[in-house]
Design a protein around this motif. Structure first.
Motif, PDB file in Angstrom:
ATOM      1  N   GLU A  75       5.722   2.262  13.348  1.00 51.82           N
ATOM      2  CA  GLU A  75       4.555   2.611  12.541  1.00 51.82           C
ATOM      3  C   GLU A  75       3.316   1.961  13.150  1.00 51.82           C
ATOM      4  O   GLU A  75       3.247   0.743  13.290  1.00 51.82           O
ATOM      5  N   HIS A  78      -0.292   3.082   9.961  1.00 46.01           N
ATOM      6  CA  HIS A  78       0.227   3.940   8.886  1.00 46.01           C
ATOM      7  C   HIS A  78       0.663   5.321   9.373  1.00 46.01           C
ATOM      8  O   HIS A  78       0.894   6.214   8.557  1.00 46.01           O
ATOM      9  N   THR A  79       0.778   5.529  10.686  1.00 36.42           N
ATOM     10  CA  THR A  79       1.207   6.831  11.207  1.00 36.42           C
ATOM     11  C   THR A  79       2.255   6.611  12.293  1.00 36.42           C
ATOM     12  O   THR A  79       2.535   5.482  12.696  1.00 36.42           O
ATOM     13  N   GLN A 113       8.355  -2.496   4.585  1.00 38.21           N
ATOM     14  CA  GLN A 113       8.359  -1.055   4.311  1.00 38.21           C
ATOM     15  C   GLN A 113       9.072  -0.244   5.378  1.00 38.21           C
ATOM     16  O   GLN A 113       9.302   0.948   5.199  1.00 38.21           O
ATOM     17  N   SER A 115       8.527   1.273   8.365  1.00 33.48           N
ATOM     18  CA  SER A 115       7.920   2.491   8.933  1.00 33.48           C
ATOM     19  C   SER A 115       7.952   3.682   7.981  1.00 33.48           C
ATOM     20  O   SER A 115       7.989   4.823   8.414  1.00 33.48           O
ATOM     21  N   SER A 116       7.899   3.423   6.657  1.00 32.52           N
ATOM     22  CA  SER A 116       7.985   4.516   5.678  1.00 32.52           C
ATOM     23  C   SER A 116       6.830   5.491   5.801  1.00 32.52           C
ATOM     24  O   SER A 116       7.017   6.714   5.714  1.00 32.52           O
ATOM     25  N   ARG A 117       5.594   4.975   6.016  1.00 33.93           N
ATOM     26  CA  ARG A 117       4.452   5.875   6.113  1.00 33.93           C
ATOM     27  C   ARG A 117       4.466   6.647   7.434  1.00 33.93           C
ATOM     28  O   ARG A 117       4.070   7.817   7.487  1.00 33.93           O
ATOM     29  N   LEU A 120       6.920   9.509   6.977  1.00 35.03           N
ATOM     30  CA  LEU A 120       6.325  10.598   6.196  1.00 35.03           C
ATOM     31  C   LEU A 120       5.356  11.405   7.052  1.00 35.03           C
ATOM     32  O   LEU A 120       5.349  12.645   7.010  1.00 35.03           O
ATOM     33  N   ASP A 121       4.569  10.720   7.870  1.00 35.55           N
ATOM     34  CA  ASP A 121       3.635  11.382   8.782  1.00 35.55           C
ATOM     35  C   ASP A 121       4.392  12.250   9.784  1.00 35.55           C
ATOM     36  O   ASP A 121       4.034  13.417  10.035  1.00 35.55           O
ATOM     37  N   GLU A 140      16.504   8.653   3.911  1.00 32.18           N
ATOM     38  CA  GLU A 140      15.598   7.779   4.631  1.00 32.18           C
ATOM     39  C   GLU A 140      16.330   6.512   5.050  1.00 32.18           C
ATOM     40  O   GLU A 140      17.125   5.972   4.280  1.00 32.18           O
TER      41      GLU A 140
END
Length: 464
Positions: A75, A78-79, A113, A115-117, A120-121, A140
């Motif tokens: 990540e 956030h991407t 977290q 690399s959760s965001r 999603l990206d 996930e």
């Protein structure tokens, strides 16, 4: 099951690469996982089209040949990473290997977290029009605090984490199998996508010299500083000089031709001039794409594509064709098209072996005391095309021979082969009969329907 793993990082020390390598080693009972590198993929730019670059084409071929893809992303802000986003841009610009390809997204990060965001990206990118990947829903794997997750042998420490990861991979392989079953068999005309012009690239393509250059061998050798003469080459089971390798290959009682996985003709064992060969080759043709070496003067490109596609996709590893080279004296040869695969089972091209089989048959008869006699039930037509069942014939006529050889016509002068008996005869203790593959090299386009290539190595059997 064959999967490829893509890590969204090109850092020398990457925890996400450690995770991918752990998956490939720990869960090899579920699938054969090949890890691909993005290190050489250029930054995406429409102004500098690199679609046909070696790095992009390599990814394309590996993804197309896999049942599914595992993407592991770090990540960054956030991407997902810039290198992974850029790679997907190339794989959705003019080529689309990820279309309808099952993808599993995983990831690891320094913090809780995991690399959760970024995941999603990445999911949104993969599901975008033009990419159209099939991302596995509802699962996930978020590996947080990754700096403390591995032991000194790069194995995950926590047993519950390993079990959860294994459960997700098990579900993914089942999901891939279900999608494959729902998709059904490959489209009947998938072979039409074979590129006989060799416009793509593979990891062994030699760039910097035109494929139609008559001095391709000399110039390609200079570019790559190729070994020659008395230089030694280490092989997997021996050490030979280049001279010894050439002597060995030329001593084999068959014509050998190597076409790589980009459909480029790159070698033949030049033991005779082309006038003395069954499948004619000339030194100045080496390096040519199949479309140049085998001009479509008899509309045979479709047959070449069928044979290559059958071998590339693993429907069979050997395609054989018995071919008359002198009808007057009934002389026949066997063309064997053998798929070449590397240690990981990846398709790396074709070895065409053209063999005059009569000396072998003759020796067998001498050793066993048998002889050839007429077969009253024989239905082989030695003067026409390959047989095709009436129900299997397509509406549009096409030539009978899938002339997949990389040279010109297979016809040779009368002195190219010893006189052979007609194939209408069988030994007095006949072996199990084989399919009729007696296609003629000189059949015109309207003489016979185009055969379907199947996995039984017969040129004329329907693939129903």
């Amino acid at each position: 099951m064959k999967l490829v793993g893509i890590v969204g990082s090109i850092a020398e020390e990457s925890y996400n690469r450690k995770l991918m390598m752990f998956i490939a080693n720990r869960f090899n009972n579920l699938a054969d996982i090949e890890i691909l590198s993005l290190k050489d993929v250029p930054m995406f730019s429409e102004d500098n089209d690199q679609t046909n670059s070696m790095a992009v084409q390599y990814l394309k071929h590996r993804i197309e040949g896999a049942d599914g893809v595992i993407m592991v992303t770090p990540e960054h802000n956030h991407t997902t990473t810039a290198v992974l986003k850029s790679t997907i841009e190339w794989l959705s610009y003019k080529i689309h290997p990820l279309k309808d390809k099952p993808v599993l997204i995983l990831g690891a990060s320094y913090f809780t977290q995991g690399s959760s965001r970024a995941q999603l990206d990445l999911r949104e990118i993969l599901e975008a029009p033009g990419v159209n990947a099939l991302v596995m829903p509802g699962n996930e794997f978020l590996l947080g605090n990754v700096r403390d997750a591995f032991d000194e042998d790069d194995n995950l420490k926590d047993g519950r984490t390993v079990k959860f990861l294994g459960d997700i991979l098990g579900q993914f392989t089942k999901w891939v199998s279900v999608l494959k079953a729902l998709k059904g068999p490959e489209a009947p005309d998938a072979w039409k996508n074979e590129d006989l012009t060799a416009s793509g690239k593979t990891d062994t393509t030699i760039e910097g010299v035109d494929m139609d250059d008559p001095k391709w061998v000399e110039k390609a050798s200079e570019i790559k500083h190729a070994a020659s003469g008395k230089d030694y080459v280490k092989l997997d089971s021996g050490v030979l000089t280049v001279d010894q390798i050439n002597w060995l290959l030329k001593s084999i009682p068959a014509e050998l031709t190597y076409v790589d996985d980009n459909n480029q003709f790159i070698y033949y064992n030049h033991k005779n001039p082309d006038t003395k060969m069954f499948a004619k080759r000339r030194p100045d043709q080496t390096g040519n794409p199949l479309s140049m070496v085998h001009p479509d003067v008899r509309n045979v490109f479709d047959h070449v594509k069928q044979v290559v596609h059958t071998l590339r996709t693993g429907k069979t590893d050997m395609f054989q064709l018995a071919e008359p080279v002198d009808r007057k004296n009934i002389k026949w040869v066997v063309n064997n098209y053998q798929a070449i695969r590397d240690e990981d089972g990846n398709y790396r091209g074709i070895n065409e072996i053209v063999l005059d089989f009569w000396p072998i048959v003759q020796k067998y008869l001498e050793m066993t005391g048998q002889k050839l006699v007429d077969d009253p039930n024989n239905k082989v037509d030695t003067g026409a095309s390959a047989s095709v069942k009436e129900d299997d014939q397509p509406a549009k006529a096409a030539p009978a021979q899938p002339a997949a050889d990389t040279g010109a016509s297979a016809s040779v002068s009368d002195d190219a082969s010893a006189s052979q008996p007609a194939p209408t005869q069988t030994p007095t203790q006949p072996a199990t009969p084989t399919a009729d593959t007696g296609a003629s090299a000189s059949v015109e386009a309207d003489d016979a329907p185009m055969p379907e290539v199947d996995t039984t190595a017969s040129v004329s059997v329907s693939d129903k």
